[in-house]
Design an enzyme around this catalytic site. Structure first.
Site, PDB file in Angstrom:
ATOM      1  N   ASP A  56      -7.341   8.618   2.872  1.00  0.00           N
ATOM      2  CA  ASP A  56      -8.676   8.759   3.439  1.00  0.00           C
ATOM      3  C   ASP A  56      -8.511   9.125   4.917  1.00  0.00           C
ATOM      4  O   ASP A  56      -7.392   9.447   5.364  1.00  0.00           O
ATOM      5  CB  ASP A  56      -9.513   7.490   3.215  1.00  0.00           C
ATOM      6  CG  ASP A  56      -9.010   6.287   4.010  1.00  0.00           C
ATOM      7  OD1 ASP A  56      -7.955   6.386   4.666  1.00  0.00           O
ATOM      8  OD2 ASP A  56      -9.680   5.231   3.969  1.00  0.00           O
ATOM      9  N   HIS A  57      -9.606   9.050   5.683  1.00  0.00           N
ATOM     10  CA  HIS A  57      -9.537   9.424   7.101  1.00  0.00           C
ATOM     11  C   HIS A  57      -8.564   8.532   7.881  1.00  0.00           C
ATOM     12  O   HIS A  57      -7.831   9.011   8.743  1.00  0.00           O
ATOM     13  CB  HIS A  57     -10.940   9.329   7.728  1.00  0.00           C
ATOM     14  CG  HIS A  57     -11.609   8.013   7.510  1.00  0.00           C
ATOM     15  ND1 HIS A  57     -12.082   7.625   6.266  1.00  0.00           N
ATOM     16  CD2 HIS A  57     -11.837   6.967   8.331  1.00  0.00           C
ATOM     17  CE1 HIS A  57     -12.598   6.413   6.360  1.00  0.00           C
ATOM     18  NE2 HIS A  57     -12.453   5.994   7.600  1.00  0.00           N
ATOM     19  N   CYS A 107      -4.298   4.507   3.237  1.00  0.00           N
ATOM     20  CA  CYS A 107      -5.620   4.217   3.811  1.00  0.00           C
ATOM     21  C   CYS A 107      -5.386   3.308   5.016  1.00  0.00           C
ATOM     22  O   CYS A 107      -4.307   3.353   5.621  1.00  0.00           O
ATOM     23  CB  CYS A 107      -6.559   3.621   2.761  1.00  0.00           C
ATOM     24  SG  CYS A 107      -6.035   2.051   2.046  1.00  0.00           S
ATOM     25  N   GLY A 108      -6.363   2.501   5.388  1.00  0.00           N
ATOM     26  CA  GLY A 108      -6.175   1.637   6.548  1.00  0.00           C
ATOM     27  C   GLY A 108      -5.189   0.512   6.277  1.00  0.00           C
ATOM     28  O   GLY A 108      -4.332   0.201   7.090  1.00  0.00           O
ATOM     29  N   THR A 109      -5.319  -0.119   5.092  1.00  0.00           N
ATOM     30  CA  THR A 109      -4.477  -1.269   4.744  1.00  0.00           C
ATOM     31  C   THR A 109      -3.547  -1.014   3.555  1.00  0.00           C
ATOM     32  O   THR A 109      -2.592  -1.769   3.356  1.00  0.00           O
ATOM     33  CB  THR A 109      -5.360  -2.462   4.338  1.00  0.00           C
ATOM     34  OG1 THR A 109      -6.151  -2.049   3.194  1.00  0.00           O
ATOM     35  CG2 THR A 109      -6.284  -2.886   5.463  1.00  0.00           C
ATOM     36  N   GLY A 110      -3.878  -0.027   2.721  1.00  0.00           N
ATOM     37  CA  GLY A 110      -3.166   0.187   1.461  1.00  0.00           C
ATOM     38  C   GLY A 110      -3.829  -0.562   0.311  1.00  0.00           C
ATOM     39  O   GLY A 110      -3.558  -0.278  -0.862  1.00  0.00           O
ATOM     40  N   GLY A 129      -7.261  -0.933  -0.625  1.00  0.00           N
ATOM     41  CA  GLY A 129      -8.307  -0.244  -1.387  1.00  0.00           C
ATOM     42  C   GLY A 129      -7.718   0.820  -2.301  1.00  0.00           C
ATOM     43  O   GLY A 129      -8.139   0.966  -3.462  1.00  0.00           O
ATOM     44  N   HIS A 138      11.658  -4.145 -10.387  1.00  0.00           N
ATOM     45  CA  HIS A 138      11.116  -5.055 -11.410  1.00  0.00           C
ATOM     46  C   HIS A 138       9.843  -4.551 -12.089  1.00  0.00           C
ATOM     47  O   HIS A 138       9.599  -4.889 -13.245  1.00  0.00           O
ATOM     48  CB  HIS A 138      10.820  -6.422 -10.792  1.00  0.00           C
ATOM     49  CG  HIS A 138      12.056  -7.199 -10.463  1.00  0.00           C
ATOM     50  ND1 HIS A 138      12.021  -8.504 -10.045  1.00  0.00           N
ATOM     51  CD2 HIS A 138      13.374  -6.834 -10.492  1.00  0.00           C
ATOM     52  CE1 HIS A 138      13.266  -8.936  -9.822  1.00  0.00           C
ATOM     53  NE2 HIS A 138      14.107  -7.931 -10.073  1.00  0.00           N
ATOM     54  N   ASN A 139       8.984  -3.819 -11.368  1.00  0.00           N
ATOM     55  CA  ASN A 139       7.665  -3.440 -11.913  1.00  0.00           C
ATOM     56  C   ASN A 139       7.554  -1.980 -12.289  1.00  0.00           C
ATOM     57  O   ASN A 139       6.508  -1.542 -12.770  1.00  0.00           O
ATOM     58  CB  ASN A 139       6.549  -3.768 -10.899  1.00  0.00           C
ATOM     59  CG  ASN A 139       6.665  -5.137 -10.284  1.00  0.00           C
ATOM     60  OD1 ASN A 139       6.811  -5.282  -9.070  1.00  0.00           O
ATOM     61  ND2 ASN A 139       6.644  -6.172 -11.106  1.00  0.00           N
ATOM     62  N   ARG A 170      -3.015   1.504   9.409  1.00  0.00           N
ATOM     63  CA  ARG A 170      -3.403   0.647  10.528  1.00  0.00           C
ATOM     64  C   ARG A 170      -2.484  -0.569  10.648  1.00  0.00           C
ATOM     65  O   ARG A 170      -2.651  -1.398  11.523  1.00  0.00           O
ATOM     66  CB  ARG A 170      -4.856   0.179  10.350  1.00  0.00           C
ATOM     67  CG  ARG A 170      -5.850   1.327  10.485  1.00  0.00           C
ATOM     68  CD  ARG A 170      -7.268   0.867  10.187  1.00  0.00           C
ATOM     69  NE  ARG A 170      -8.200   1.990  10.318  1.00  0.00           N
ATOM     70  CZ  ARG A 170      -9.410   2.005   9.774  1.00  0.00           C
ATOM     71  NH1 ARG A 170      -9.844   0.969   9.081  1.00  0.00           N
ATOM     72  NH2 ARG A 170     -10.192   3.054   9.939  1.00  0.00           N
ATOM     73  N   ARG A 223      18.259  -1.453 -18.054  1.00  0.00           N
ATOM     74  CA  ARG A 223      19.624  -2.015 -18.011  1.00  0.00           C
ATOM     75  C   ARG A 223      19.742  -3.142 -19.026  1.00  0.00           C
ATOM     76  O   ARG A 223      18.748  -3.804 -19.349  1.00  0.00           O
ATOM     77  CB  ARG A 223      19.902  -2.572 -16.611  1.00  0.00           C
ATOM     78  CG  ARG A 223      20.013  -1.479 -15.586  1.00  0.00           C
ATOM     79  CD  ARG A 223      20.461  -1.902 -14.217  1.00  0.00           C
ATOM     80  NE  ARG A 223      20.576  -3.321 -13.940  1.00  0.00           N
ATOM     81  CZ  ARG A 223      20.798  -3.802 -12.715  1.00  0.00           C
ATOM     82  NH1 ARG A 223      20.892  -2.961 -11.691  1.00  0.00           N
ATOM     83  NH2 ARG A 223      20.913  -5.087 -12.502  1.00  0.00           N
ATOM     84  N   HIS A 282      12.133  -7.471 -17.664  1.00  0.00           N
ATOM     85  CA  HIS A 282      11.195  -6.637 -16.897  1.00  0.00           C
ATOM     86  C   HIS A 282      10.419  -5.714 -17.829  1.00  0.00           C
ATOM     87  O   HIS A 282       9.220  -5.510 -17.682  1.00  0.00           O
ATOM     88  CB  HIS A 282      11.937  -5.810 -15.845  1.00  0.00           C
ATOM     89  CG  HIS A 282      12.709  -6.645 -14.881  1.00  0.00           C
ATOM     90  ND1 HIS A 282      12.145  -7.703 -14.205  1.00  0.00           N
ATOM     91  CD2 HIS A 282      14.011  -6.592 -14.486  1.00  0.00           C
ATOM     92  CE1 HIS A 282      13.061  -8.266 -13.433  1.00  0.00           C
ATOM     93  NE2 HIS A 282      14.200  -7.622 -13.591  1.00  0.00           N
ATOM     94  N   ARG A 336       7.717  -7.566 -19.629  1.00  0.00           N
ATOM     95  CA  ARG A 336       6.543  -7.829 -18.782  1.00  0.00           C
ATOM     96  C   ARG A 336       5.702  -6.565 -18.613  1.00  0.00           C
ATOM     97  O   ARG A 336       4.461  -6.614 -18.586  1.00  0.00           O
ATOM     98  CB  ARG A 336       7.003  -8.377 -17.428  1.00  0.00           C
ATOM     99  CG  ARG A 336       7.596  -9.760 -17.572  1.00  0.00           C
ATOM    100  CD  ARG A 336       8.438 -10.193 -16.401  1.00  0.00           C
ATOM    101  NE  ARG A 336       9.124 -11.450 -16.694  1.00  0.00           N
ATOM    102  CZ  ARG A 336      10.185 -11.913 -16.034  1.00  0.00           C
ATOM    103  NH1 ARG A 336      10.695 -11.217 -15.017  1.00  0.00           N
ATOM    104  NH2 ARG A 336      10.738 -13.043 -16.367  1.00  0.00           N
TER     105      ARG A 336
HETATM  106  C1  RB5 Z   1     -11.627   2.593   6.146  1.00  0.00           C
HETATM  107  O1  RB5 Z   1     -12.238   2.105   7.285  1.00  0.00           O
HETATM  108  C2  RB5 Z   1     -10.864   1.468   5.417  1.00  0.00           C
HETATM  109  O2  RB5 Z   1     -11.768   0.576   4.869  1.00  0.00           O
HETATM  110  C3  RB5 Z   1      -9.954   2.061   4.373  1.00  0.00           C
HETATM  111  O3  RB5 Z   1      -9.093   2.954   4.959  1.00  0.00           O
HETATM  112  C4  RB5 Z   1      -9.027   1.106   3.616  1.00  0.00           C
HETATM  113  O4  RB5 Z   1      -8.324   0.272   4.499  1.00  0.00           O
HETATM  114  C5  RB5 Z   1      -9.556   0.412   2.463  1.00  0.00           C
HETATM  115  O5  RB5 Z   1      -8.829  -0.296   1.767  1.00  0.00           O
END
Ligand code: RB5
Length: 164
Positions: A16-17, A73-76, A78, A106-107, A117, A140, A146, A149
């Site tokens: 995203d942005h 994204c900002g945190t990964g 979403g 493992h996954n 961010r 393996r 694994h 699961r």
């Molecule tokens: C955008 O502001 C933010 O919400 C998005 O990038 C992301 O972090 C969502 O998980």
């Protein structure tokens, strides 16, 4: 007709942005590592909605057109939430190396998500390398647990796909 070898070298990428700049850096890094990259956008830092790009990458994996995906994204968080709705996708949010290594070992994670961010570009490149270069251990002789699961994850997918 695309060969299995070509699909193995194909990576879908999106952001995203908030993740746009880092996505551009990781795209270049993947190219330098010898991967073919399919960029689904976004194409600027203009405000947009992360589910649109997570879905585009996840569906590319779900259709079998790329072996792995990368989402920023900002945190990964979403991006992972959305990508994991698509059958066949196992997305993991990795903002440090340990998760990147073990979600592969493992996954058998096939989509890496990161938070622009939360980590510096250099750390993101390192995490990308670990994710791309670490093999799943399920095939393996000592990795059967694994695979078992993973089969349970697939069973859950099938259960809810039926109910739709
Ligand atoms: C955008 O502001 C933010 O919400 C998005 O990038 C992301 O972090 C969502 O998980």
């Amino acid at each position: 007709m695309i060969s299995p070898e070509q699909i193995e070298r194909m990576v879908a990428i999106g952001s995203d942005h908030a993740g746009y700049r880092l996505k551009e850096e990781l795209k270049a890094e993947l190219g330098a590592m010898g991967y073919q990259v399919r960029d689904v956008g976004t194409d600027s830092e203009r405000n947009c909605d992360y589910p649109d790009f997570a879905l585009a990458v996840a569906e590319t994996i779900g259709r079998g057109e790329a072996s792995k995906g990368v989402l920023v994204c900002g945190t990964g968080a979403g991006m992972a939430m959305v990508a994991n709705k698509v059958p066949g996708v196992r997305a993991a949010a990795c903002n440090e190396p340990y998760t990147a290594e073990y979600c592969r070992r493992h996954n058998d994670a096939n989509v890496l998500t990161m938070g622009a961010r939360m980590i510096k570009p250099e750390a993101a490149r390192r995490i990308l390398h670990i994710f791309m270069e670490t093999d799943y251990e399920g095939a393996r002789p000592d990795g059967a647990r694994h695979q078992g699961r993973l089969e349970k994850i697939k069973e859950i997918e099938r259960k809810y796909m039926k109910e739709q």
